[in-house]
Write a protein that holds these residues in place. Structure first.
Motif, PDB file in Angstrom:
ATOM      1  N   ASP A  68       0.815  -1.214   0.000  1.00  0.00           N
ATOM      2  CA  ASP A  68       0.000   0.000   0.000  1.00  0.00           C
ATOM      3  C   ASP A  68       0.849   1.265   0.000  1.00  0.00           C
ATOM      4  O   ASP A  68       0.372   2.333  -0.388  1.00  0.00           O
ATOM      5  CB  ASP A  68      -0.907   0.014   1.235  1.00  0.00           C
ATOM      6  N   LEU A  69       2.093   1.146   0.450  1.00  0.00           N
ATOM      7  CA  LEU A  69       2.961   2.315   0.599  1.00  0.00           C
ATOM      8  C   LEU A  69       4.411   1.875   0.498  1.00  0.00           C
ATOM      9  O   LEU A  69       4.784   0.815   1.018  1.00  0.00           O
ATOM     10  CB  LEU A  69       2.728   2.974   1.965  1.00  0.00           C
ATOM     11  N   VAL A  70       5.226   2.710  -0.174  1.00  0.00           N
ATOM     12  CA  VAL A  70       6.666   2.473  -0.240  1.00  0.00           C
ATOM     13  C   VAL A  70       7.384   3.609   0.481  1.00  0.00           C
ATOM     14  O   VAL A  70       7.076   4.785   0.263  1.00  0.00           O
ATOM     15  CB  VAL A  70       7.169   2.379  -1.700  1.00  0.00           C
ATOM     16  N   ILE A  71       8.341   3.263   1.327  1.00  0.00           N
ATOM     17  CA  ILE A  71       9.220   4.251   1.950  1.00  0.00           C
ATOM     18  C   ILE A  71      10.398   4.465   1.011  1.00  0.00           C
ATOM     19  O   ILE A  71      11.209   3.553   0.799  1.00  0.00           O
ATOM     20  CB  ILE A  71       9.741   3.763   3.320  1.00  0.00           C
ATOM     21  N   ALA A  72      10.492   5.653   0.426  1.00  0.00           N
ATOM     22  CA  ALA A  72      11.616   5.997  -0.451  1.00  0.00           C
ATOM     23  C   ALA A  72      12.684   6.698   0.380  1.00  0.00           C
ATOM     24  O   ALA A  72      12.368   7.508   1.255  1.00  0.00           O
ATOM     25  CB  ALA A  72      11.158   6.902  -1.585  1.00  0.00           C
ATOM     26  N   GLN A  73      13.947   6.418   0.092  1.00  0.00           N
ATOM     27  CA  GLN A  73      15.025   6.959   0.908  1.00  0.00           C
ATOM     28  C   GLN A  73      15.393   8.397   0.545  1.00  0.00           C
ATOM     29  O   GLN A  73      15.951   9.114   1.385  1.00  0.00           O
ATOM     30  CB  GLN A  73      16.263   6.063   0.799  1.00  0.00           C
ATOM     31  N   TYR A  74      15.087   8.821  -0.684  1.00  0.00           N
ATOM     32  CA  TYR A  74      15.446  10.186  -1.085  1.00  0.00           C
ATOM     33  C   TYR A  74      14.518  10.648  -2.199  1.00  0.00           C
ATOM     34  O   TYR A  74      13.716   9.865  -2.734  1.00  0.00           O
ATOM     35  CB  TYR A  74      16.921  10.286  -1.504  1.00  0.00           C
ATOM     36  N   HIS A  75      14.603  11.920  -2.543  1.00  0.00           N
ATOM     37  CA  HIS A  75      13.663  12.594  -3.434  1.00  0.00           C
ATOM     38  C   HIS A  75      13.415  11.861  -4.744  1.00  0.00           C
ATOM     39  O   HIS A  75      12.299  11.423  -5.046  1.00  0.00           O
ATOM     40  CB  HIS A  75      14.179  14.014  -3.712  1.00  0.00           C
ATOM     41  N   ASP A  76      14.447  11.698  -5.558  1.00  0.00           N
ATOM     42  CA  ASP A  76      14.234  11.142  -6.893  1.00  0.00           C
ATOM     43  C   ASP A  76      13.833   9.673  -6.857  1.00  0.00           C
ATOM     44  O   ASP A  76      13.112   9.211  -7.743  1.00  0.00           O
ATOM     45  CB  ASP A  76      15.497  11.311  -7.750  1.00  0.00           C
ATOM     46  N   GLN A  77      14.262   8.952  -5.842  1.00  0.00           N
ATOM     47  CA  GLN A  77      13.895   7.539  -5.747  1.00  0.00           C
ATOM     48  C   GLN A  77      12.374   7.386  -5.674  1.00  0.00           C
ATOM     49  O   GLN A  77      11.812   6.445  -6.243  1.00  0.00           O
ATOM     50  CB  GLN A  77      14.542   6.901  -4.517  1.00  0.00           C
ATOM     51  N   GLY A  78      11.711   8.296  -4.996  1.00  0.00           N
ATOM     52  CA  GLY A  78      10.262   8.229  -4.874  1.00  0.00           C
ATOM     53  C   GLY A  78       9.511   8.992  -5.935  1.00  0.00           C
ATOM     54  O   GLY A  78       8.451   8.567  -6.401  1.00  0.00           O
ATOM     55  N   HIS A  79      10.056  10.142  -6.356  1.00  0.00           N
ATOM     56  CA  HIS A  79       9.344  10.994  -7.313  1.00  0.00           C
ATOM     57  C   HIS A  79       9.302  10.398  -8.723  1.00  0.00           C
ATOM     58  O   HIS A  79       8.297  10.538  -9.423  1.00  0.00           O
ATOM     59  CB  HIS A  79      10.008  12.376  -7.373  1.00  0.00           C
ATOM     60  N   ILE A  80      10.385   9.774  -9.148  1.00  0.00           N
ATOM     61  CA  ILE A  80      10.429   9.280 -10.528  1.00  0.00           C
ATOM     62  C   ILE A  80       9.338   8.246 -10.803  1.00  0.00           C
ATOM     63  O   ILE A  80       8.588   8.383 -11.776  1.00  0.00           O
ATOM     64  CB  ILE A  80      11.835   8.752 -10.878  1.00  0.00           C
ATOM     65  N   PRO A  81       9.186   7.208  -9.978  1.00  0.00           N
ATOM     66  CA  PRO A  81       8.127   6.247 -10.280  1.00  0.00           C
ATOM     67  C   PRO A  81       6.720   6.835 -10.206  1.00  0.00           C
ATOM     68  O   PRO A  81       5.863   6.510 -11.036  1.00  0.00           O
ATOM     69  CB  PRO A  81       8.328   5.138  -9.240  1.00  0.00           C
ATOM     70  N   ILE A  82       6.464   7.703  -9.230  1.00  0.00           N
ATOM     71  CA  ILE A  82       5.136   8.310  -9.118  1.00  0.00           C
ATOM     72  C   ILE A  82       4.825   9.162 -10.345  1.00  0.00           C
ATOM     73  O   ILE A  82       3.725   9.097 -10.923  1.00  0.00           O
ATOM     74  CB  ILE A  82       5.047   9.174  -7.841  1.00  0.00           C
ATOM     75  N   LYS A  83       5.792   9.973 -10.775  1.00  0.00           N
ATOM     76  CA  LYS A  83       5.532  10.855 -11.914  1.00  0.00           C
ATOM     77  C   LYS A  83       5.460  10.084 -13.230  1.00  0.00           C
ATOM     78  O   LYS A  83       4.857  10.550 -14.197  1.00  0.00           O
ATOM     79  CB  LYS A  83       6.587  11.957 -11.976  1.00  0.00           C
ATOM     80  N   LEU A  84       6.047   8.902 -13.256  1.00  0.00           N
ATOM     81  CA  LEU A  84       5.942   8.063 -14.444  1.00  0.00           C
ATOM     82  C   LEU A  84       4.533   7.505 -14.590  1.00  0.00           C
ATOM     83  O   LEU A  84       3.976   7.493 -15.689  1.00  0.00           O
ATOM     84  CB  LEU A  84       6.954   6.919 -14.370  1.00  0.00           C
ATOM     85  N   VAL A  85       3.929   7.066 -13.484  1.00  0.00           N
ATOM     86  CA  VAL A  85       2.633   6.379 -13.582  1.00  0.00           C
ATOM     87  C   VAL A  85       1.435   7.271 -13.281  1.00  0.00           C
ATOM     88  O   VAL A  85       0.304   6.909 -13.611  1.00  0.00           O
ATOM     89  CB  VAL A  85       2.597   5.146 -12.645  1.00  0.00           C
ATOM     90  N   ALA A  86       1.653   8.445 -12.647  1.00  0.00           N
ATOM     91  CA  ALA A  86       0.510   9.288 -12.255  1.00  0.00           C
ATOM     92  C   ALA A  86       0.887  10.758 -12.316  1.00  0.00           C
ATOM     93  O   ALA A  86       0.670  11.507 -11.364  1.00  0.00           O
ATOM     94  CB  ALA A  86       0.034   8.902 -10.861  1.00  0.00           C
TER      95      ALA A  86
END
Length: 318
Positions: free
Chosen positions: A245-263
Motif C-alpha cells: 500500500d505504501l513504499v518508503i523511499a530513501q530520497y527525493h528522486d527515488q520516490g518521485h520518478i516512479p510516481i511521476k511516471l505512472v501518475a
C-alpha cells in the motif's frame, strides 16, 4: 472541526490562479461554500478573463494585497515570491486557529520565494517552520502507488547521511498512521533499499544492513506490517501491482520518478506529521504557459478531493 478547504494561490505569475478558477467553476455550490482561496482577487479576476469564466469570487477569496496586481504572467519576481509566502502564512494561521480543515497549495517558485528573503526549500520546509514543527514528511499519493520520503530537497550525498534508523523508523510510523486515517485497516508497507540490490551482502555498501534493516525490525516489533529493505529497482513495480500500500523511499528522486511516471497528472503531494493538514498539486508554476488558459486543473481537483477525504476522516474520528 472545520470542513472548509483553504486553497493558497501560489505564485501569482504562474498557473495557480488559472487552475484554481477552473476548479472552482466546476464545483457544486455546496463545495464552493466550503472553500476559501488565500490569494489576490485582482490576479484571480485576471485569470477569469483569460479563461472566459463568469464566477463571483468575492465571498470565496481572502484577498491579500499585492503591489502592482494583477502581475504579468510568467515573469519571475521577488514581489510574486513574497506574495506566495504571505498567502501561505495567512492560510497556516487560519488553519492553526481551526477555521479551515485542510490547506491545498497551488505551485510556488522557489527562486522567487528566496529572492524575496523567504529562505525555504519549498512548501514542506516552510510549513514545518510556520507551524513550529520539528519535521514533516512528503507523501505522494496516487490511486495505485503511494510513496513517502525519508528525505526530500537535499543533495544525494546529504540524503544518504540522513537515512539513519531513527528517521527511517519515524517515516514508517508516519506513513502507517496516515494510511490508517484514510481507511487502511492494516497498511502493507515496503521500505526501499538505498544501494543497488540493497548492497548485495555489503558488496555495494553497508547502509541497508546497518541503518534500514534495524528500523524495519523495530517497526515490526511495534506491530506495523512492513518489509524491507527491498531493492528499489523492483519494489515500486510490486507496489503498483498491488503488493504493497505504501513504499518508503530513501530520497527525493527515488520516490518521485516512479510516481511521476505512472501518475503525472493525478498524484497529490501530502504533508504528513504537521499539526495541520496540507495537500498540493505535484507540478510547478509553468511560467511558459501561464496566462494562456492551457494549464490543466486535473491535479488541483485531485488535491482538493484528497483534502476533503482527510477532513472527513478526521471529523469521523472526533
Amino acid at each position: 472541526m472545520s470542513n472548509i478547504v483553504g486553497i493558497t494561490m501560489g505564485d501569482p505569475a504562474g498557473v495557480g490562479p488559472e487552475i484554481i478558477v477552473k476548479a472552482l467553476a466546476e464545483m457544486s455550490a455546496a463545495d464552493r461554500a466550503a472553500t476559501r482561496v488565500f490569494g489576490n482577487l485582482a490576479q484571480l479576476e485576471a485569470a477569469k478573463a483569460v479563461l472566459g469564466i463568469e464566477l463571483d469570487l468575492r465571498d470565496i477569496v481572502e484577498d491579500v494585497r499585492v503591489e502592482g496586481a494583477p502581475l504579468p504572467w510568467g515573469r519571475l519576481s521577488a514581489v510574486s515570491g513574497d506574495a506566495s509566502f504571505r498567502f501561505i502564512d495567512l492560510a497556516v494561521k487560519t488553519a492553526m486557529a481551526g477555521k479551515i480543515g485542510c490547506i491545498v497549495t497551488a505551485p510556488i517558485n522557489k527562486e522567487a520565494l528566496n529572492s524575496a528573503g523567504h529562505h525555504y526549500d519549498g512548501h514542506t520546509g516552510m510549513l514545518t517552520a510556520l507551524t513550529g514543527s520539528k519535521s514533516a514528511f512528503m507523501l505522494l499519493a496516487s490511486e495505485r502507488l503511494k510513496v513517502i520520503h525519508v528525505s526530500t530537497h537535499v543533495s544525494l550525498k546529504d540524503a544518504i547521511g540522513r537515512a539513519k534508523p531513527e528517521r527511517i523508523l519515524a517515516t514508517i510510523r508516519a506513513g502507517n498512521e496516515h494510511l490508517k486515517r484514510i481507511g487502511y485497516e492494516s497498511p502493507r508497507i515496503a521500505v526501499a533499499g538505498i544501494n543497488p540490490h540493497c548492497g548485495e551482502n555489503r558488496l555495494f555498501g553497508t547502509e541497508d544492513d546497518e541503518h534500514i534493516a534495524p528500523a524495519v525490525a523495530e517497526a515490526r516489533v511495534e506491530g506495523i506490517d512492513v518489509q524491507g529493505p527491498i531493492s528499489a529497482d523492483t519494489v515500486f513495480h510490486r507496489a503498483y501491482q498491488g503488493g504493497f500500500d505504501l513504499v518508503i523511499a530513501q530520497y527525493h528522486d527515488q520516490g518521485h520518478i516512479p510516481i511521476k511516471l505512472v501518475a503525472f497528472d493525478t498524484a497529490v503531494n501530502v504533508s504528513v506529521g504537521l499539526p495541520i493538514d496540507r495537500t498540493s498539486v505535484d507540478h510547478g508554476t509553468a511560467f511558459d504557459i501561464a496566462g494562456t488558459g492551457k494549464a490543466k486543473h486535473v491535479n488541483m481537483n485531485a488535491a482538493i478531493a484528497y483534502a476533503r477525504k482527510l477532513i472527513a476522516g478526521r471529523n469521523a474520528n472526533v
